[in-house]
Write a protein that holds these residues in place. Structure first.
Motif, short mmCIF file in Angstrom:
data_model
loop_
_atom_site.label_atom_id
_atom_site.label_comp_id
_atom_site.label_asym_id
_atom_site.label_seq_id
_atom_site.Cartn_x
_atom_site.Cartn_y
_atom_site.Cartn_z
N PRO A 1 0.80 -1.23 0.00
CA PRO A 1 0.00 0.00 0.00
C PRO A 1 0.83 1.27 0.00
N GLU A 2 2.01 1.22 0.63
CA GLU A 2 2.81 2.44 0.72
C GLU A 2 3.68 2.67 -0.52
N ASP A 3 3.70 1.69 -1.45
CA ASP A 3 4.56 1.82 -2.62
C ASP A 3 4.16 3.01 -3.49
N GLU A 4 5.12 3.83 -3.78
CA GLU A 4 4.97 4.91 -4.76
C GLU A 4 3.72 5.76 -4.51
N ALA A 5 3.39 6.03 -3.25
CA ALA A 5 2.19 6.82 -2.95
C ALA A 5 2.26 8.21 -3.56
N ALA A 6 3.43 8.81 -3.51
CA ALA A 6 3.58 10.16 -4.06
C ALA A 6 3.37 10.16 -5.57
N ALA A 7 3.95 9.16 -6.26
CA ALA A 7 3.81 9.09 -7.72
C ALA A 7 2.36 8.83 -8.12
N LEU A 8 1.68 7.98 -7.36
CA LEU A 8 0.26 7.73 -7.64
C LEU A 8 -0.57 8.99 -7.42
N GLY A 9 -0.24 9.73 -6.37
CA GLY A 9 -0.95 10.98 -6.12
C GLY A 9 -0.74 11.98 -7.23
N GLU A 10 0.47 12.06 -7.74
CA GLU A 10 0.76 12.99 -8.84
C GLU A 10 0.02 12.57 -10.12
N ALA A 11 -0.06 11.25 -10.35
CA ALA A 11 -0.79 10.77 -11.52
C ALA A 11 -2.27 11.12 -11.41
N TYR A 12 -2.81 10.97 -10.20
CA TYR A 12 -4.21 11.32 -9.98
C TYR A 12 -4.44 12.82 -10.22
N LEU A 13 -3.57 13.65 -9.69
CA LEU A 13 -3.74 15.09 -9.86
C LEU A 13 -3.66 15.49 -11.33
N ALA A 14 -2.77 14.83 -12.08
CA ALA A 14 -2.66 15.13 -13.51
C ALA A 14 -3.95 14.78 -14.23
#
Length: 369
Positions: free
Chosen positions: A264-277
């Motif tokens: 669950p903690e993997d690449e949380a920041a990158a996933l968040g950035e993808a969502y925002l995009a």
């Protein structure tokens, strides 16, 4: 009908009418057949008629209802969004430039799943530079029709298409003024279609050869020399309104990515950035829908939509490649196919460089000579 009511009623109808594609067949033939099925059933049930004028078989209402329908189709994965959204590119063009009689005859065939159409713009030597196209149309012997000779390339679904919105040069002017537009029957003598295999393994594109193809005079779209104006009206739709469907599809890919990650903690920041995009593109697309509803026209501002969509799509699949190591390269054909297709997001519909030039010159007033 307001948007919320339309979505509620549509969702209830889709819940009780199974339009799910066959999961065992992922071929392009199957995708096109499924697209025909979805359009046909939505048309017959009346949903596909909302947002289109009564003159072409529609029931009227705001264009945003079409976006809601496309979003539901994409979210439920009933039809491939890129193929489904072609109606948002070609139908407004036919309504604006064809004779009312021709538009009333052919538009219901496309919306109703009885035909596929394609768009014959790009050529081997003039991809994003439409002004340099060399396909030529000359008057036929009796002066009533046209004879077209040339070649088109990167023509989506040409091998399935019944008709083609085609640009050709009709005058001596080497630039914009010498271009006209035609509505070509793809079974006309002299038309040869050759599918192209892309790196993601799907023959979605084709090259089209035109060897003295006769086109009746009433298939001229607009007037002689209107081709560039038609293209400038069509391309903003290709770069904006159809993205509502694409973004909805990309949200489903993001959900799948989140479900498949090992920790669950993997690449949380990158996933968040993808969502925002993706969220940014959807907000922009919503604003574009409102602008279309208010004015009935779109312009160079849609290049912003195109830049945002291409960036978000590639960012999402780059994130998938990082979060699911080895899936794209080795173990998951579905992720691999979509990752490879995403590489073209900054090319099709006008390259990212062309879009930035449009923004700079037409929106910011920069670089004028």
């Amino acid at each position: 009908m307001d948007t919320a009511t339309f979505r509620t009623r549509l969702s209830a109808w889709l819940d009780t009418h199974d339009l799910t594609p066959d999961p065992a067949d992922d071929s392009l033939d199957a995708h096109v057949a499924q697209l025909d099925r979805v359009r046909r059933e939505l048309w017959e049930a009346g949903w596909m008629r909302h947002g289109w004028p009564e003159a072409v078989g529609g029931v009227g209402g705001p264009s945003v209802l079409r976006a809601v329908l496309g979003e539901e189709v994409a979210t439920r994965q009933l039809a491939e969004p890129g193929l489904y959204s072609m109606v948002e590119v070609l139908v407004p063009t036919l309504i604006s430039y064809a004779s009312p009689t021709l538009a009333a005859e052919v538009v219901p065939r496309l919306l109703g799943g009885r035909e596929q159409w394609c768009q014959g713009f790009s050529e081997p030597g003039s991809g994003s530079d439409l002004a340099s196209l060399s396909t030529r149309a000359v008057r036929d012997a009796d002066g009533h029709g046209w004879v077209i000779t040339g070649q088109k390339v990167w023509t989506s679904l040409a091998q399935y298409a019944t008709r083609c919105v085609l640009l050709a040069r009709t005058g001596p002017d080497p630039g914009h003024a010498g271009i006209s537009a035609f509505f070509l029957d793809m079974d006309s003598p002299g038309v040869t279609v050759r599918p192209l295999r892309t790196m993601h393994g799907v023959d979605e594109f084709a090259e089209v050869f035109l060897d003295e193809v006769h086109v009746p005079g009433d298939r001229l779209l607009g007037s002689v020399g209107d081709g560039w104006r038609l293209a400038m009206d069509l391309l903003p739709h290709e770069r904006s309104t159809c993205f509502w469907h694409r973004v909805a599809h990309l949200y489903t890919r993001l959900d799948r990515l989140i479900d498949q990650r090992e920790k669950p903690e993997d690449e949380a920041a990158a996933l968040g950035e993808a969502y925002l995009a993706l969220h940014m593109v959807r907000c922009r697309s919503h604003a574009t829908q409102r602008r279309l509803a208010a004015s009935g026209r779109l312009g160079p501002e849609t290049s912003v939509d195109k830049i945002l969509l291409a960036t978000a799509e590639q960012q999402l699949f780059d994130t998938a490649r990082d979060v699911l190591p080895g899936s794209v390269e080795l173990t998951d054909p579905a992720w691999r196919t979509e990752y490879l297709y995403s590489r073209a997001a900054t090319i099709y519909g006008g390259t990212a460089e062309v879009q930035r030039n449009i923004v700079a010159r037409h929106l910011l007033g920069l670089g004028k000579e």
